[in-house]
Design an enzyme around this catalytic site. Structure first.
Site, PDB file in Angstrom:
ATOM      1  N   CYS A 150       0.800  -1.230   0.000  1.00 51.73           N
ATOM      2  CA  CYS A 150       0.000   0.000   0.000  1.00 51.73           C
ATOM      3  C   CYS A 150       0.840   1.291   0.000  1.00 51.73           C
ATOM      4  O   CYS A 150       0.319   2.361  -0.332  1.00 51.73           O
ATOM      5  CB  CYS A 150      -0.965  -0.016   1.176  1.00 51.73           C
ATOM      6  SG  CYS A 150      -0.269  -0.732   2.661  1.00 51.73           S
ATOM      7  N   HIS A 243      -2.265   6.431   3.509  1.00 53.90           N
ATOM      8  CA  HIS A 243      -0.844   6.500   3.855  1.00 53.90           C
ATOM      9  C   HIS A 243      -0.264   7.744   3.175  1.00 53.90           C
ATOM     10  O   HIS A 243      -0.407   7.932   1.956  1.00 53.90           O
ATOM     11  CB  HIS A 243      -0.098   5.268   3.341  1.00 53.90           C
ATOM     12  CG  HIS A 243      -0.423   3.988   4.065  1.00 53.90           C
ATOM     13  ND1 HIS A 243      -1.214   3.913   5.191  1.00 53.90           N
ATOM     14  CD2 HIS A 243      -0.006   2.716   3.819  1.00 53.90           C
ATOM     15  CE1 HIS A 243      -1.281   2.651   5.601  1.00 53.90           C
ATOM     16  NE2 HIS A 243      -0.572   1.906   4.782  1.00 53.90           N
ATOM     17  N   THR A 330      -6.309   0.906   1.945  1.00 57.92           N
ATOM     18  CA  THR A 330      -7.049  -0.357   1.794  1.00 57.92           C
ATOM     19  C   THR A 330      -7.886  -0.384   0.506  1.00 57.92           C
ATOM     20  O   THR A 330      -8.392  -1.424   0.126  1.00 57.92           O
ATOM     21  CB  THR A 330      -7.956  -0.662   3.014  1.00 57.92           C
ATOM     22  OG1 THR A 330      -8.860   0.419   3.206  1.00 57.92           O
ATOM     23  CG2 THR A 330      -7.129  -0.888   4.264  1.00 57.92           C
TER      24      THR A 330
HETATM   25  N1  LIG Z   1      -4.743  -3.882   5.546  1.00 54.63           N
HETATM   26  C1  LIG Z   1      -4.105  -3.304   4.537  1.00 54.63           C
HETATM   27  O1  LIG Z   1      -4.037  -2.062   4.323  1.00 54.63           O
HETATM   28  C2  LIG Z   1      -3.384  -4.122   3.582  1.00 54.63           C
HETATM   29  C3  LIG Z   1      -3.277  -5.512   3.698  1.00 54.63           C
HETATM   30  N2  LIG Z   1      -2.629  -6.212   2.766  1.00 54.63           N
HETATM   31  C4  LIG Z   1      -2.485  -7.665   2.796  1.00 54.63           C
HETATM   32  O2  LIG Z   1      -3.771  -8.276   2.610  1.00 54.63           O
HETATM   33  C5  LIG Z   1      -3.838  -9.477   3.335  1.00 54.63           C
HETATM   34  C6  LIG Z   1      -4.993  -9.424   4.305  1.00 54.63           C
HETATM   35  O3  LIG Z   1      -4.792  -8.394   5.255  1.00 54.63           O
HETATM   36  P1  LIG Z   1      -5.926  -8.028   6.319  1.00 54.63           P
HETATM   37  O4  LIG Z   1      -7.255  -8.091   5.658  1.00 54.63           O
HETATM   38  O5  LIG Z   1      -5.481  -6.785   6.941  1.00 54.63           O
HETATM   39  O6  LIG Z   1      -5.814  -9.290   7.338  1.00 54.63           O
HETATM   40  P2  LIG Z   1      -6.904  -9.879   8.319  1.00 54.63           P
HETATM   41  O7  LIG Z   1      -6.155 -10.549   9.410  1.00 54.63           O
HETATM   42  O8  LIG Z   1      -7.913  -8.848   8.663  1.00 54.63           O
HETATM   43  O9  LIG Z   1      -7.644 -11.029   7.425  1.00 54.63           O
HETATM   44  C7  LIG Z   1      -7.014 -12.235   7.091  1.00 54.63           C
HETATM   45  C8  LIG Z   1      -7.960 -13.150   6.304  1.00 54.63           C
HETATM   46  O10 LIG Z   1      -7.263 -14.386   6.046  1.00 54.63           O
HETATM   47  C9  LIG Z   1      -8.080 -15.479   6.519  1.00 54.63           C
HETATM   48  N3  LIG Z   1      -7.242 -16.575   7.015  1.00 54.63           N
HETATM   49  C10 LIG Z   1      -6.388 -16.557   8.080  1.00 54.63           C
HETATM   50  N4  LIG Z   1      -5.838 -17.796   8.248  1.00 54.63           N
HETATM   51  C11 LIG Z   1      -6.363 -18.583   7.263  1.00 54.63           C
HETATM   52  C12 LIG Z   1      -6.181 -19.950   6.902  1.00 54.63           C
HETATM   53  N5  LIG Z   1      -5.371 -20.778   7.590  1.00 54.63           N
HETATM   54  N6  LIG Z   1      -6.885 -20.422   5.850  1.00 54.63           N
HETATM   55  C13 LIG Z   1      -7.711 -19.617   5.146  1.00 54.63           C
HETATM   56  N7  LIG Z   1      -7.927 -18.322   5.442  1.00 54.63           N
HETATM   57  C14 LIG Z   1      -7.245 -17.804   6.484  1.00 54.63           C
HETATM   58  C15 LIG Z   1      -8.899 -14.899   7.645  1.00 54.63           C
HETATM   59  O11 LIG Z   1     -10.034 -15.727   7.869  1.00 54.63           O
HETATM   60  P3  LIG Z   1     -10.746 -15.854   9.347  1.00 54.63           P
HETATM   61  O12 LIG Z   1     -11.558 -14.613   9.554  1.00 54.63           O
HETATM   62  O13 LIG Z   1     -11.582 -17.075   9.208  1.00 54.63           O
HETATM   63  O14 LIG Z   1      -9.635 -15.992  10.340  1.00 54.63           O
HETATM   64  C16 LIG Z   1      -9.253 -13.532   7.055  1.00 54.63           C
HETATM   65  O15 LIG Z   1     -10.295 -13.673   6.142  1.00 54.63           O
HETATM   66  C17 LIG Z   1      -2.489  -9.658   4.009  1.00 54.63           C
HETATM   67  O16 LIG Z   1      -1.673 -10.452   3.190  1.00 54.63           O
HETATM   68  C18 LIG Z   1      -1.970  -8.232   4.105  1.00 54.63           C
HETATM   69  O17 LIG Z   1      -0.579  -8.189   4.223  1.00 54.63           O
HETATM   70  C19 LIG Z   1      -2.117  -5.535   1.698  1.00 54.63           C
HETATM   71  C20 LIG Z   1      -2.193  -4.197   1.553  1.00 54.63           C
HETATM   72  C21 LIG Z   1      -2.824  -3.403   2.500  1.00 54.63           C
HETATM   73  N1  LIG Z   2       2.100  -3.412   5.992  1.00 51.56           N
HETATM   74  C1  LIG Z   2       1.044  -2.564   5.463  1.00 51.56           C
HETATM   75  C2  LIG Z   2      -0.117  -3.386   5.027  1.00 51.56           C
HETATM   76  C3  LIG Z   2       0.272  -4.676   4.398  1.00 51.56           C
HETATM   77  O1  LIG Z   2      -0.258  -5.695   4.752  1.00 51.56           O
HETATM   78  O2  LIG Z   2       1.209  -4.640   3.449  1.00 51.56           O
HETATM   79  P1  LIG Z   2       1.635  -5.859   2.495  1.00 51.56           P
HETATM   80  O3  LIG Z   2       0.505  -6.109   1.540  1.00 51.56           O
HETATM   81  O4  LIG Z   2       2.850  -5.416   1.791  1.00 51.56           O
HETATM   82  O5  LIG Z   2       1.910  -7.067   3.354  1.00 51.56           O
HETATM   83  C4  LIG Z   2       0.643  -1.543   6.515  1.00 51.56           C
HETATM   84  O6  LIG Z   2       0.902  -1.830   7.638  1.00 51.56           O
HETATM   85  O7  LIG Z   2       0.083  -0.508   6.266  1.00 51.56           O
END
Ligand SMILES: NC(=O)C1=CN([C@@H]2O[C@H](COP(=O)(O)OP(=O)(O)OC[C@H]3O[C@@H](n4cnc5c(N)ncnc54)[C@H](OP(=O)(O)O)[C@@H]3O)[C@@H](O)[C@H]2O)C=CC1
Ligand SMILES: N[C@@H](CC(=O)OP(=O)(O)O)C(=O)O
Length: 352
Positions: A150, A243, A330
């Site tokens: 992000c 950000h 996000t």
């Molecule tokens: N937040 C942000 O700004 C950004 C996030 N990201 C990336 O996006 C991804 C998600 O982030 P975020 O939404 O914040 O994370 P969350 O922790 O909020 O969500 C994680 C998701 O993964 C699922 N999950 C966890 N363990 C398992 C498993 N063993 N099998 C299947 N599903 C699983 C969870 O399901 P359950 O609810 O059932 O546990 C949930 O749906 C990450 O890789 C993060 O680095 C990238 C850019 C920006």
């Molecule tokens: N690390 C970022 C969010 C994130 O999950 O990044 P990435 O998709 O590179 O793992 C933040 O904290 O704002």
């Protein structure tokens, strides 16, 4: 006319919920399958999710039964979006691609894979051609495309016009990252309320590398990275979405004056403008002249959260230019960016 049934992996997470909200009423994509962990599987989505979006949970998905993230459960979809936790995204996304289901991922796991495009449609749409080099599935029907971190999204969006006009030599960037970037529940309140935390684990490495792939060139079956150097500092600040980055940049052929630098942004042509994609912002880059802009609270939502803001453009004492840039982390930096990637790939015929 494009019409696709899609799945969302990690649908219960912070990014997954953003996918669900942005896909409500999407003209091309309909979410028909939702996946999450064993903890959520078997429950109706409305019971599995801890909904944190400001809008109502969309009625079309509320009663969908959440599945485990296995390709066998997703045979009826054309492709999946992945908002999976990175601790599990690597194995799960590979299993889907091997089973012939394209994955449009938001997770970090495959961003540096040689044949996986790291894609921002306005920056490097031509990198999509790497898809044809992937061998996850024997017939090429399953593949993976990723969007960057992000911070790398507004950084690369701001670097592209400067690189085209002047060539990049090196830069220093400090990212002030909102709490939503850490997911839900995220950073403990006692750490972040009325405070700044000067470290985000693993973040600086990604910020220092991803833009050199994004601005690189596809050569044969891989991407040749650029050789400019980025020095990054990533800090967590108590904003909610957006950000904000401070950039100081040294250029190969610096502009004669600040007006020429300004024109690099205002005259820049969006290479995908003519595709008229549903999530494409009319003005992908907005240059603010007011010294107090852009601000996360005021500007992160502009153009549906898909616009990259630039401001404080000025000549530097040490480096050639200084500026700030900001994007909704996000949306533009995660779910919205992945949806725009899928729209580009649909328009280019990659989903068959
Ligand atoms: N937040 C942000 O700004 C950004 C996030 N990201 C990336 O996006 C991804 C998600 O982030 P975020 O939404 O914040 O994370 P969350 O922790 O909020 O969500 C994680 C998701 O993964 C699922 N999950 C966890 N363990 C398992 C498993 N063993 N099998 C299947 N599903 C699983 C969870 O399901 P359950 O609810 O059932 O546990 C949930 O749906 C990450 O890789 C993060 O680095 C990238 C850019 C920006
Ligand atoms: N690390 C970022 C969010 C994130 O999950 O990044 P990435 O998709 O590179 O793992 C933040 O904290 O704002």
């Amino acid at each position: 006319m494009h019409s696709y049934q899609i799945g969302v992996l990690g649908a219960t997470g912070a990014v997954g919920q953003k996918f669900i909200r942005l896909l409500e009423d999407h003209p091309w994509f309909t979410a028909t399958k939702l996946g999450a962990s064993k903890r959520s599987a078997g429950k109706k989505y409305k019971h599995a999710v801890h909904w944190v979006e400001k809008t109502e949970l969309p009625a079309e998905v509320a009663d969908i039964e959440v599945s485990e993230c296995q390709s066998a459960e997703f045979q009826d979809v054309d492709f999946v979006f992945s908002g999976l936790d990175s601790s599990v995204a690597g194995d799960i996304e590979k299993e889907f691609a091997e089973a012939g289901i394209p994955v449009i991922s938001n997770a970090k796991n495959y961003r540096m894979h040689d044949q996986v495009p790291l894609l921002v449609p306005e920056v490097n749409p031509e990198h999509a051609e790497l898809i044809k080099k992937q061998t996850f599935s024997s017939d090429g029907s399953g593949w993976i495309v990723t969007n960057p971190n992000c911070v790398s999204v507004p950084l690369s969006m701001s670097l592209k016009p400067l690189d085209d006009a002047f060539g990049i030599d090196s830069l220093v960037v400090t990212s002030m990252q909102s709490v939503s970037g850490a997911g839900y529940p995220g950073v403990p309140s006692l750490d972040i309320v009325a405070n700044v935390v000067p470290y985000i684990g693993g973040e600086e490495d990604k910020v220092e590398t991803e833009s050199t792939k994004l601005l690189g060139q596809v050569k044969g079956d891989t991407t040749e990275f650029r050789d400019f150097t980025i020095q990054a500092t990533a800090v967590r600040v108590p904003t909610i979405e957006g950000h904000l980055l401070s950039v100081a940049i040294k250029l190969k052929n610096p502009p004669a004056d600040i007006e020429e630098a300004r024109e690099a942004f205002t005259d820049w042509d969006n290479p995908i403008a003519d595709l008229d994609l549903p999530s494409s912002p009319k003005q992908p880059i907005r240059l603010y002249e007011e010294n107090r802009y852009p601000q996360p609270r005021l500007h992160a939502d502009r153009e549906g959260g898909m616009q990259t803001a630039i401001g404080r453009l000025r000549k530097g004492n040490l480096m050639d230019l200084g500026y700030v840039t900001m994007a909704h982390n996000t949306i533009r930096g995660a779910a919205g960016g992945a949806i725009l990637n899928a729209e580009l790939l649909a328009a280019k015929g990659y989903f068959g």
